[in-house]
Design an enzyme around this catalytic site. Structure first.
Site, mmCIF file in Angstrom:
data_model
loop_
_atom_site.group_PDB
_atom_site.id
_atom_site.type_symbol
_atom_site.label_atom_id
_atom_site.label_comp_id
_atom_site.label_asym_id
_atom_site.label_seq_id
_atom_site.Cartn_x
_atom_site.Cartn_y
_atom_site.Cartn_z
ATOM 1 N N HIS A 1 -3.748 -5.224 1.086
ATOM 2 C CA HIS A 1 -3.019 -5.548 2.314
ATOM 3 C C HIS A 1 -3.035 -7.050 2.612
ATOM 4 O O HIS A 1 -3.889 -7.521 3.373
ATOM 5 C CB HIS A 1 -3.638 -4.810 3.495
ATOM 6 C CG HIS A 1 -3.342 -3.350 3.540
ATOM 7 N ND1 HIS A 1 -2.236 -2.840 4.181
ATOM 8 C CD2 HIS A 1 -4.001 -2.291 3.022
ATOM 9 C CE1 HIS A 1 -2.230 -1.511 4.067
ATOM 10 N NE2 HIS A 1 -3.290 -1.151 3.362
ATOM 11 N N GLU B 1 -1.120 -8.603 4.580
ATOM 12 C CA GLU B 1 -0.792 -8.801 5.996
ATOM 13 C C GLU B 1 -2.016 -8.679 6.889
ATOM 14 O O GLU B 1 -1.999 -9.100 8.054
ATOM 15 C CB GLU B 1 0.281 -7.795 6.431
ATOM 16 C CG GLU B 1 -0.199 -6.414 6.788
ATOM 17 C CD GLU B 1 -0.571 -5.536 5.598
ATOM 18 O OE1 GLU B 1 -0.871 -4.338 5.792
ATOM 19 O OE2 GLU B 1 -0.574 -6.030 4.445
ATOM 20 N N CYS C 1 0.841 -1.201 0.000
ATOM 21 C CA CYS C 1 0.000 0.000 0.000
ATOM 22 C C CYS C 1 0.873 1.246 0.000
ATOM 23 O O CYS C 1 1.446 1.590 -1.016
ATOM 24 C CB CYS C 1 -0.976 -0.031 1.173
ATOM 25 S SG CYS C 1 -2.362 1.119 0.991
#
Length: 409
Positions: A225, A227, A88
């Site tokens: 994202h 993660e 990002c």
């Protein structure tokens, strides 16, 4: 155990999720802050630039962080073949450094421009978008982050960004990225179908690009994202990264493009338009941050920033009507003039696709009941300096020409 630096800048907000994903994939994730000694990065095996809002996205997302001394060392480590993942805001930083898409010398070849949500040719909206999206891997085994991928099964991952639209003005670049399999992940629907319309493509990115790598495959910029995808099976990006560090396998693709920075033209206001310049009464932190970044590069500059509006309308008493609307400025905290402020150097920056101006046009046409009204929005930068202005502009700090126009006033 392989050691991975999770890079933090002021404004980073996804470092803990990122470190957790790195550690769960069998690596030793450690925070590395912008004010640590860059040379210490040499002891790490890989790097992840976490998401968030580095330096509050002042100027534009990623540009100030890209000029940070720590990124100079990241370029050195990437050239050694170590993996670098930008998520990002980290992706925005990698694009602004030129590491993505990664031509020799790292020229600026792309932009992560403001989102636009388009369906059936109609602009539905712009700006920040926060939703789960489907992506699929188009390059299994191609990069340091896709070694564990064997097919293009769609994955659901969170997206949360306002400037995530991969775009370029370089002729032939997109075709070469496709040929090199550098468009690693693409936005799709739950069945893997590619559709350029919103919501499948959440930001209008070219070729539905969600992630792009460098030619060697050891650097990747991804806008969603991975993660944060803890409620579903973890994407294999991080386990792939660990596998790569254990057995580096860089690729031998070539991407040889030079920057096509256009000649700076002189601004001329169209006839019968009202120009409005809006500045803050209080300290302008955005201008101060850009000034500090240039000072760290050795430039002696003083900056002032104005929001610039160019308004055409058949309404009588146009300025008064705009002032009463409260849409373009707030007189409690902003100063407004209608004559061009003077300075040593003045440059106007506009988005090539002026979604902000279009949005304000739509609102004020309705509010003022004037279908003839049209607004263009930009940023006027006033630069006081005795240094070479061309060297200052060459930093790209004021504009990314793949998404913006820079005009001299």
């Amino acid at each position: 155990m392989k050691k991975v630096a999770v890079i933090e800048f002021p404004g980073t907000n996804s470092e803990y999720e990122t470190r957790r994903a790195v550690c769960e994939a069998g690596m030793d994730g450690q925070f590395f802050r912008w004010n640590q000694k860059p040379a210490e990065l040499d002891s790490f095996d890989g790097f992840v630039i976490a998401g968030g809002f580095a330096y509050e996205d002042r100027g534009r997302s990623g540009v100030i962080a890209s000029m940070d001394p720590i990124m100079t060392e990241i370029l050195v480590q990437a050239a050694k073949g170590k993996p670098v993942l930008g998520i990002c805001n980290g992706a925005q930083v990698l694009v602004e450094t030129g590491l993505i898409p990664g031509s020799p010398g790292n020229p600026l070849l792309m932009s992560l421009a403001r989102n636009k949500r388009v369906k059936n040719g109609e602009l539905l909206g712009t700006g920040f978008y926060n939703e789960n999206v489907y992506i699929k891997c188009e390059a299994p085994g191609r990069t340091a982050f896709t070694l564990d991928y064997t097919d293009a099964t769609p994955e659901l991952v969170p997206a949360a960004h306002g400037e995530g639209r991969f775009t370029t003005s370089i002729p032939g670049l997109l075709e070469k990225l496709r040929e090199n399999s550098q468009i690693v992940f693409r936005y799709c629907d739950e069945n893997g179908k590619i559709d350029s319309d919103f919501p499948i493509n959440p930001n209008g990115a070219i070729d539905n690009a969600a992630a792009i790598c460098n030619p060697a495959g050891n650097v990747m910029a991804i806008m969603p994202h991975p993660e944060r995808a803890f409620v579903i099976p973890m994407p294999k990006i991080f386990s792939s990264m660990r596998q790569y560090m254990e057995n580096p396998t860089p690729k031998n693709f070539v991407l040889d493009f030079s920057d096509n920075k256009p000649t700076i033209e002189t601004y001329a206001a169209p006839a019968n338009t009202l120009q409005i310049f809006v500045s803050l009464k209080i300290t302008d932190n955005e201008a101060q941050t850009l000034q500090n970044a240039l000072a760290h590069k050795g430039f002696n500059v003083k900056l002032q920033r104005f929001v610039h509006y160019e308004v055409s309308s058949t309404l009588p008493n146009l300025f008064e009507e705009l002032s009463k609307s409260g849409e373009l400025w707030n007189s409690n905290k902003e100063l407004v003039v209608t004559t061009t402020p003077t300075a040593n150097h003045s440059f106007l920056v506009r988005d090539i696709e002026d979604s902000s101006g279009a949005s304000k046009t739509t609102k004020l046409r309705h509010h003022l009941n004037d279908t003839s009204l049209k607004i263009s929005q930009g940023t006027l930068w006033q630069i006081e300096t005795t240094d070479d202005i061309n060297e200052i502009l060459a930093t790209n700090i004021f504009a990314n020409h793949h998404a913006q126009i820079l005009l001299k006033i």
